[in-house]
Design an enzyme around this catalytic site. Structure first.
Site, PDB file in Angstrom:
ATOM      1  N   GLU A 152       0.818  -1.223   0.000  1.00  0.00           N
ATOM      2  CA  GLU A 152       0.000   0.000   0.000  1.00  0.00           C
ATOM      3  C   GLU A 152       0.853   1.274   0.000  1.00  0.00           C
ATOM      4  OE1 GLU A 152      -2.753  -0.141   3.281  1.00  0.00           O
ATOM      5  OE2 GLU A 152      -4.052  -1.560   2.244  1.00  0.00           O
ATOM      6  N   GLU A 311      -6.558  -7.954   0.168  1.00  0.00           N
ATOM      7  CA  GLU A 311      -6.853  -7.925   1.608  1.00  0.00           C
ATOM      8  C   GLU A 311      -8.316  -7.579   1.815  1.00  0.00           C
ATOM      9  OE1 GLU A 311      -4.691  -5.140   4.024  1.00  0.00           O
ATOM     10  OE2 GLU A 311      -2.792  -5.608   3.077  1.00  0.00           O
TER      11      GLU A 311
END
Ligand code: GLA
Ligand code: ZN
Length: 676
Positions: A152, A311
């Site tokens: 991320e 995720e």
């Protein structure tokens, strides 16, 4: 390139066994539980740097060797992450300048994660070294299916080195300081630069008034971050080019232009954490479902191929205002939704709950008590079972005749500049409303940038496309000329790519295509509205009313009140072989739903299913050469009944009886029909 070693849809998630190396019993049990839950892939190594290089130059890979081998022996594949999202304290003690400097020019102390300076050469060298070690050791491991680059990536640094790199980037872009001054319109307030080294990135106590500069810093930093990831990709690929790479994306505000990032990765992946059950009306999760689907469609469209849900939480997050549990059936439904929108995986953060530190109460597949008898574990097993039974869905695709432009540059520029309703310009909500109206019409949509090739679409929608890059007006013109339909709204085509206003009324360069020009835009207070009558129905105009002149366009609707009563609110213009619609006002969703219903009919857009909208029910489609799969998902707690025309048979979930589906709260059905 694909993760072809795994025959099925992927099921698994972030696994950080380094938390439990002194508990071999737990590690053994993990594998048993993974098999029980039909897990076929895990992501190892995210933030694992301390365990891989506890001291500078001392590498400890034995634990990872063992885990990867055990997993593989048990038919569980590995997505291996490079550890650059986090760093060990020894590194910052020795090289403090690897830490990021914030906008206020204060450098971070050691702590947290994903907060390095992406210019810093020491950090880049360290990352390269550890990536080389990892790739040397594992690039040909039979269990390895993919590299997960960093984690991320987001944010920006404002250290002196970043300033220098920024100035270089500017020199490349503008060549001369005069051009930069002209594009920044910097003689306003006497901000004219006489030398490159006078340029500083925006700061709360410094420059915030030159919007072109602010925009360029965002672009520069996005490029720098992508370059950082690219360096990592080159290293791992140099050991085995066959292993695909991804880098998990997560937020449209993260400071990375994903429409550029996708070019350096093989597979797009997304981390999704919708706030289920937190809407005002607790009996419906429709609006959460819409924003989750929007993000999935954004990610799917990046590579026009299936993406991976990298995720999600199996139950709750830990850092939200309200950390709500998923209600019964929502876990399976949200997993099915990801697949419906084009994901070939359902993966979690994380496998087993941490015992300590920041995320010890974040939902995980296995709870602190290690039991398989928990509600969450059973929910995950249900998803595992569903994915395991649904291998036909892998690699099936979503086709769209409609594209929605959601553009990084335009969005950033619009948020930065001063006008409209500065507190909340509603840009994301506006794009979502257009998207929602199409979803309710059961029309599939790709989400693209203005730079995309429009030629495969029948309709292109540009809500508030404030910034037009050099070629955009021309691209839209050509698209319409050749028979395409474009829908554009108020506040589109005002500025060039540096936020310099075009010296003509918007939409700049396209007045003849739309047959209109905009003179002024009114912002309405929150308690105000105007009225627009269209097709014998009355709609509310809220937030923004564009005061346009219809030159050649046909006026379809007019404003009903205020001093601009009678001015056009909706127009249509035939241009070349195509059509250009201009929506001058912001509305609530009702107008957009009706508008797109007409447009879809008029343009003979293929609908996923030809039925009237059934409240709270999202319907999506994926197809292979041979089959079409329809996903029908009820996002409310109420029972919903539908009748599906066409020759469908049940595939998964609730059964179809005589074309009829009865879905209880949070239930779904997947039905199929042959394409031949
Ligand atoms: C992100 C991170 C994970 C974890 C989750 C928690 O997506 O990538 O490491 O922190 O958030 O929701
Ligand atoms: Zn820096």
């Amino acid at each position: 390139m694909e993760y072809s070693k795994v025959n099925n849809l992927l099921h698994g998630g972030d696994y950080n066994p380094e938390q439990w190396l002194d508990r071999p019993d737990i590690l053994k049990e993990d594998i048993r539980l993974m098999r029980l839950a039909n897990v076929n892939v895990v992501t190892l190594g995210v933030f694992s740097w301390s365990s891989l290089e506890p001291k500078e130059g001392v590498f400890t890979f034995q634990w990872l060797d063992d885990i990867m081998d055990w997993l593989y022996e048990n038919e569980i594949y590995t997505i291996l992450s490079t550890p650059s999202g986090g760093k060990p304290p020894w590194m910052v003690k020795k090289y403090p300048d690897i830490m990021r400097t914030r906008r206020n020019r204060v450098r971070h102390l050691y702590g947290e994660r994903e907060n390095q300076c992406n210019s810093n050469l020491t950090f880049r060298r360290k990352v390269k070294e550890i990536d080389q070690e990892l790739a040397k050791r594992y690039a040909h491991h039979p269990g390895l299916v993919m590299w997960h680059i960093s984690n991320e990536m987001y944010g920006e640094c404002h250290c002196e080195l970043c300033q220098q790199n920024f100035r270089q980037w500017l020199k490349q872009k503008y060549s001369s300081i005069e051009t930069l001054n002209e594009q920044y319109w910097s003689n306003f307030w006497s901000h004219t630069y006489s030398d490159w080294d006078e340029i500083e990135s925006p700061a709360p106590h410094g420059e915030t008034a030159v919007h072109g500069l602010a925009l360029d810093y965002k672009r520069f930093y996005s490029d720098l971050s992508i370059d950082f990831l690219k360096q990592e990709i080159e290293v791992v690929k140099s050991f085995n080019p066959e292993i695909p790479v991804t880098s998990n994306m997560f937020h449209l505000n993260c400071g990375i232009d994903y429409h550029k990032l996708h070019k350096i990765i093989d597979i797009a992946s997304w981390d999704s954490y919708p706030k289920w059950h937190c809407g005002k009306d607790k009996s419906t999760d429709w609006s959460q479902a819409i924003s989750a689907a929007f993000q999935f469609d954004f990610c799917r469209s990046l590579k026009s191929q299936p993406f991976l849900l990298m995720e999600s939480t199996p139950s709750t997050v830990n850092a939200s205002d309200v950390c709500k549990l998923k209600r019964p059936r929502m876990h399976l439904l949200s997993a099915v939704q990801a697949v419906a929108c084009g994901s070939d995986s359902v993966q979690y953060f994380q496998w087993r709950k941490s015992r300590g530190a920041y995320e010890k109460f974040h939902g995980a597949v296995v709870s602190h008590n290690g039991s398989a008898e928990t509600r969450v574990f059973r929910d995950v097993c249900d998803v595992g079972h569903f994915l395991n039974q649904s291998s036909h869905l892998k690699n099936t695709v979503t086709k769209s005749e409609v594209a929605l432009i959601f553009d990084y540059d335009s969005r950033m520029a619009l948020l930065e500049q001063k006008s409209l309703k500065n507190k909340n310009k509603n840009f994301d909500e506006i794009a979502l409303q257009h998207y929602e109206a199409l979803m309710k019409n059961y029309v599939s949509v790709d989400i693209i940038s203005q730079d995309w090739d429009y030629s495969s679409y029948k309709v292109v929608i540009a809500p508030v496309l404030y910034l037009f890059k050099e070629q955009t007006a021309n691209k839209i013109r050509e698209f319409v000329k050749k028979g395409g339909t474009v829908v554009m709204t108020y506040y589109s085509g005002l500025v060039n790519e540096n936020d310099l206003v075009y010296l003509e009324n918007p939409p700049a360069g396209l007045q003849d295509v739309f047959g209109v020009e905009s003179e002024e835009v009114d912002s309405l207070c929150d308690d105000e509205d105007n009225i627009v009558n269209w097709n014998e129905k009355q709609y509310r105009a809220i937030d923004y009313c564009d005061l346009i002149k219809a030159n050649q366009a046909k006026v379809l609707a007019k404003y009903g009140s205020d001093f601009y009563k009678g001015l056009p609110a909706l127009t249509e213009n035939a241009y070349g072989e195509g059509n250009a619609y201009y929506i001058a006002f912001h509305s609530d969703g009702e107008f957009l739903f009706d508008f797109y219903q007409e447009l879809v009919k008029h343009n003979k857009i293929q609908r996923i299913v030809d039925i009237v909208h059934c409240q709270d029910v999202m319907i999506r489609e994926r197809e292979s050469e041979d089959n079409k799969y329809l996903f029908v998902m009820n996002f409310s707690t109420h029972e919903r009944k539908l009748s599906l025309p066409g020759n469908y048979s049940s595939y998964r979930g609730k059964e179809l009886h005589n074309h009829k589906l009865l879905l209880k709260g949070y239930e779904f059905a997947i039905v199929q029909k042959s394409n031949n």
